[in-house]
Write a protein that holds these residues in place. Structure first.
Motif, PDB file in Angstrom:
ATOM      1  N   LEU A  52       0.824  -1.221  -0.018  1.00 35.05           N
ATOM      2  CA  LEU A  52       0.087   0.104   0.007  1.00 35.05           C
ATOM      3  C   LEU A  52       0.938   1.149  -0.216  1.00 35.05           C
ATOM      4  O   LEU A  52       1.786   1.370   1.011  1.00 35.05           O
ATOM      5  N   LEU A  53       0.479   2.269  -0.767  1.00 32.78           N
ATOM      6  CA  LEU A  53       1.360   3.486  -0.879  1.00 32.78           C
ATOM      7  C   LEU A  53       0.361   4.575  -0.638  1.00 32.78           C
ATOM      8  O   LEU A  53      -0.612   4.808  -1.346  1.00 32.78           O
ATOM      9  N   LYS A  54       0.437   5.338   0.663  1.00 25.56           N
ATOM     10  CA  LYS A  54      -0.473   6.187   1.043  1.00 25.56           C
ATOM     11  C   LYS A  54       0.095   7.502   0.895  1.00 25.56           C
ATOM     12  O   LYS A  54       1.181   7.969   1.149  1.00 25.56           O
ATOM     13  N   LEU A  55      -0.699   8.169  -0.194  1.00 23.79           N
ATOM     14  CA  LEU A  55      -0.136   9.876  -0.328  1.00 23.79           C
ATOM     15  C   LEU A  55      -0.781  10.617   0.808  1.00 23.79           C
ATOM     16  O   LEU A  55      -1.781  10.590   1.412  1.00 23.79           O
ATOM     17  N   GLN A  56       0.458  11.401   1.385  1.00 23.43           N
ATOM     18  CA  GLN A  56       0.281  12.186   2.388  1.00 23.43           C
ATOM     19  C   GLN A  56      -0.004  13.863   1.780  1.00 23.43           C
ATOM     20  O   GLN A  56       0.328  14.036   0.923  1.00 23.43           O
ATOM     21  N   ASP A  57      -0.412  14.400   2.853  1.00 27.51           N
ATOM     22  CA  ASP A  57      -0.777  16.069   2.264  1.00 27.51           C
ATOM     23  C   ASP A  57       0.849  16.515   1.849  1.00 27.51           C
ATOM     24  O   ASP A  57       1.537  16.141   2.787  1.00 27.51           O
ATOM     25  N   SER A  58       0.873  17.295   0.828  1.00 24.01           N
ATOM     26  CA  SER A  58       2.206  17.500   0.407  1.00 24.01           C
ATOM     27  C   SER A  58       2.112  18.891  -0.600  1.00 24.01           C
ATOM     28  O   SER A  58       1.216  19.199  -1.104  1.00 24.01           O
ATOM     29  N   SER A  59       3.041  19.823   0.069  1.00 22.85           N
ATOM     30  CA  SER A  59       2.980  21.081  -0.625  1.00 22.85           C
ATOM     31  C   SER A  59       3.272  20.989  -2.112  1.00 22.85           C
ATOM     32  O   SER A  59       2.849  21.805  -2.880  1.00 22.85           O
ATOM     33  N   LEU A  60       4.033  19.778  -2.651  1.00 22.74           N
ATOM     34  CA  LEU A  60       4.314  19.688  -3.796  1.00 22.74           C
ATOM     35  C   LEU A  60       3.257  19.091  -4.506  1.00 22.74           C
ATOM     36  O   LEU A  60       3.478  19.132  -5.948  1.00 22.74           O
ATOM     37  N   ILE A  61       2.060  18.799  -4.151  1.00 23.12           N
ATOM     38  CA  ILE A  61       0.848  17.814  -4.993  1.00 23.12           C
ATOM     39  C   ILE A  61      -0.050  19.162  -5.238  1.00 23.12           C
ATOM     40  O   ILE A  61      -0.688  19.715  -4.368  1.00 23.12           O
ATOM     41  N   ILE A 102       3.359  -1.091   4.403  1.00 23.25           N
ATOM     42  CA  ILE A 102       2.724   0.199   3.914  1.00 23.25           C
ATOM     43  C   ILE A 102       3.798   1.195   3.882  1.00 23.25           C
ATOM     44  O   ILE A 102       4.583   1.419   4.662  1.00 23.25           O
ATOM     45  N   ILE A 103       3.667   1.934   2.491  1.00 24.90           N
ATOM     46  CA  ILE A 103       4.680   3.117   2.421  1.00 24.90           C
ATOM     47  C   ILE A 103       3.972   4.617   2.198  1.00 24.90           C
ATOM     48  O   ILE A 103       2.957   4.484   1.640  1.00 24.90           O
ATOM     49  N   THR A 104       4.545   5.531   3.026  1.00 23.60           N
ATOM     50  CA  THR A 104       3.919   6.733   2.733  1.00 23.60           C
ATOM     51  C   THR A 104       4.525   7.744   1.578  1.00 23.60           C
ATOM     52  O   THR A 104       5.865   7.518   1.439  1.00 23.60           O
ATOM     53  N   ILE A 105       3.892   8.433   0.898  1.00 20.66           N
ATOM     54  CA  ILE A 105       4.370   9.257  -0.109  1.00 20.66           C
ATOM     55  C   ILE A 105       4.071  10.846   0.402  1.00 20.66           C
ATOM     56  O   ILE A 105       2.992  11.226   0.421  1.00 20.66           O
ATOM     57  N   GLY A 106       5.387  11.545   0.487  1.00 22.41           N
ATOM     58  CA  GLY A 106       5.276  12.824   1.001  1.00 22.41           C
ATOM     59  C   GLY A 106       6.115  13.749   0.274  1.00 22.41           C
ATOM     60  O   GLY A 106       6.849  13.385  -0.766  1.00 22.41           O
ATOM     61  N   ASP A 107       6.520  15.034   0.889  1.00 22.80           N
ATOM     62  CA  ASP A 107       7.428  15.875   0.210  1.00 22.80           C
ATOM     63  C   ASP A 107       8.647  15.254  -0.154  1.00 22.80           C
ATOM     64  O   ASP A 107       9.151  15.256  -1.320  1.00 22.80           O
ATOM     65  N   GLU A 108       9.171  14.542   0.776  1.00 18.19           N
ATOM     66  CA  GLU A 108      10.643  13.828   0.630  1.00 18.19           C
ATOM     67  C   GLU A 108      10.636  12.990  -0.513  1.00 18.19           C
ATOM     68  O   GLU A 108      11.561  13.023  -1.500  1.00 18.19           O
ATOM     69  N   GLU A 109       9.675  12.160  -0.504  1.00 17.81           N
ATOM     70  CA  GLU A 109       9.784  11.104  -1.570  1.00 17.81           C
ATOM     71  C   GLU A 109       9.552  11.722  -3.134  1.00 17.81           C
ATOM     72  O   GLU A 109      10.135  11.406  -3.896  1.00 17.81           O
ATOM     73  N   LEU A 110       8.709  12.717  -3.058  1.00 14.29           N
ATOM     74  CA  LEU A 110       8.162  13.189  -4.330  1.00 14.29           C
ATOM     75  C   LEU A 110       9.721  14.237  -4.847  1.00 14.29           C
ATOM     76  O   LEU A 110       9.843  14.034  -5.878  1.00 14.29           O
ATOM     77  N   LEU A 111      10.195  14.689  -4.137  1.00 16.23           N
ATOM     78  CA  LEU A 111      11.487  15.514  -4.303  1.00 16.23           C
ATOM     79  C   LEU A 111      12.753  14.657  -4.696  1.00 16.23           C
ATOM     80  O   LEU A 111      13.099  14.875  -5.849  1.00 16.23           O
ATOM     81  N   LYS A 112      12.627  13.619  -3.931  1.00 12.87           N
ATOM     82  CA  LYS A 112      13.670  12.554  -4.350  1.00 12.87           C
ATOM     83  C   LYS A 112      13.504  11.931  -5.979  1.00 12.87           C
ATOM     84  O   LYS A 112      14.413  12.047  -6.569  1.00 12.87           O
TER      85      LYS A 112
END
Ligand code: F3S
Length: 415
Positions: free
Chosen positions: A186-195, A273-283
């Motif tokens: 499961l990949l859960k999208l978190q609130d992110s300023s990049l989204i 379970i993996i979360t996707i937020g700012d850090e992952e999107l920037l990477k």
């Protein structure tokens, strides 16, 4: 493997040598993967259509099949060939290479192939329905058709696709079976300023992260709005197929087998379970970019092949601006979209801006020795992923606005 009388007859040569050879290859494939039987399939998308990829031996194989009178038993669409069929000279394709590409194209057409020459056959092609058993090759198309349409194909490689088209059969294994289609992580999208969900470049980034995390497992993505478009899913699926060879992913509430969490995981619990937020999107964005700034000599969009709407959007973003003289701006699409563009003012506007619309092909399957590209900009995660190794260029991944700005200025700057 248990074969029907008809399939046994195919192996025994009752339907000709080509069918016998194709069925024998498919049964061996099935035996390797433990398939108990074959299934009839209703269509094929053939990936082995680029001369540069399959080479001299591949050309000989396909021509021999065609010369032996082999015919496709089911509709078979074709992935990009190694040249723009009408304007290959404009793109500095050597004549001997073009001639071999043409021979390959003709061999497929003699067998009954449908000249789609596109890697996005799910947009304009022979489009399957939910649950239909098919054989598709081409990684982005496999992921899209399994995940977005819910038709069923395993991840087929070159030549297995041709064998399936000749026999109308595939081994019953892998993603052809319901139990092998359950989500696993499961990949859960978190609130992110990049989204920003209206911004197309976010979807390839999410797909890229999902693919890298998958490691052979089926991802389920939670958090994508259900008004996501087919074009956005196209970018997401292509990216996932590039970073992690994903053949199926589920998007909760969006894709057909993932209306609910229970449906997506077929009642099981996720293995991770993996979360996707700012850090992952920037990477992910950094991983897709090898140069921070510099003079740009190539801009590429349309990987996978652009839809009409995507080209329309490009014209809006351009707003009449012209591409810098030192920059080639290439949009890859199929001939259907090109015909539609011709009937509107869009093609004229693109030409005015100095943008070339390429059809039938993918520039990764060209000999690019006659060009000397150093730095390219693209809005495709798939293209950015493969360009450094396939084109030996530096690459910048960015949204369409960034692509256009780079093309107009002839450079990208650190942001
Ligand atoms: Fe299509 Fe080539 Fe991209 S085949 S998906 S345009 S790498």
């Amino acid at each position: 493997m248990k074969l029907t009388d008809e399939e046994q007859g195919m192996i025994e040569g009752k339907h000709g040598k080509a069918v016998a050879m194709a069925m024998s290859i498919l049964t061996k494939l099935g035996q390797i993967y433990g398939a108990a039987e074959m299934i009839p399939i209703s269509q094929v998308h053939i990936d082995s259509s680029a001369y540069k990829t399959i080479g001299e031996a591949g050309l000989e194989f396909v021509e021999k099949l065609a010369d032996s009178g082999a015919r496709f038993r089911v509709p078979a669409t074709l992935n990009p060939t190694s040249r723009d069929i009408k304007r290959w000279q404009e793109f500095r394709i050597p004549a001997d290479f073009a001639e071999k590409s043409q021979r390959l194209e003709q061999a497929y057409l003699r067998m009954g192939g449908i000249p789609t020459w596109t890697c996005a056959p799910y947009l304009y092609g022979v489009i399957p329905h939910f649950g239909q058993q098919i054989v598709w090759a081409e990684s982005n198309a496999i992921t899209f058709v399994n995940s977005v349409i819910g038709a069923r194909t395993a991840r087929y490689g070159d030549f297995a696709d041709i064998c399936a088209a000749i026999t109308g059969r595939a081994p019953k294994f892998s993603l052809h079976l319901t139990q092998n289609r359950a989500g696993e992580i499961l990949l859960k999208l978190q609130d992110s300023s990049l989204i920003n969900w209206g911004e197309d470049s976010i979807y390839p980034l999410i797909g890229y992260i999902a693919g890298a995390a998958a490691q052979g497992r089926i991802p389920v993505i939670d958090g994508i709005p259900n008004n996501v478009t087919s074009d956005q899913l196209k970018g997401l699926c292509a990216a996932a197929a590039s970073s992690g060879a994903v053949a199926l992913l589920h998007i909760l509430g969006v894709t057909p087998e993932a209306a609910t969490y229970q449906d997506a995981f077929q009642g099981k619990e996720p293995l991770q379970i993996i979360t996707i937020g700012d850090e992952e999107l920037l990477k992910a964005r950094q991983d897709l970019t090898t140069a921070a700034e510099g003079k740009v000599d190539l801009v590429v969009t349309g990987c996978p092949h652009a839809s009409f709407s995507e080209v329309e959007h490009l014209v809006q973003v351009l707003a009449g601006r012209r591409v810098c003289r030192e920059v080639e701006f290439w949009v890859q699409t199929n001939r259907t979209v090109y015909h539609w563009l011709e009937q509107t003012d869009l093609l004229g506007l693109l030409n005015f801006s100095g943008i070339k619309v390429i059809t039938d092909t993918c520039i990764f399957s060209w000999p690019l020795d006659n060009w000397d590209f150093q730095l390219l900009v693209t809005n495709s995660a798939k293209f950015a992923h493969y360009a450094p190794s396939m084109l030996r260029t530096q690459v910048v991944f960015g949204n369409l606005e960034k692509c256009v700005a780079a093309a107009v200025k002839g450079e990208v700057r650190r942001t």
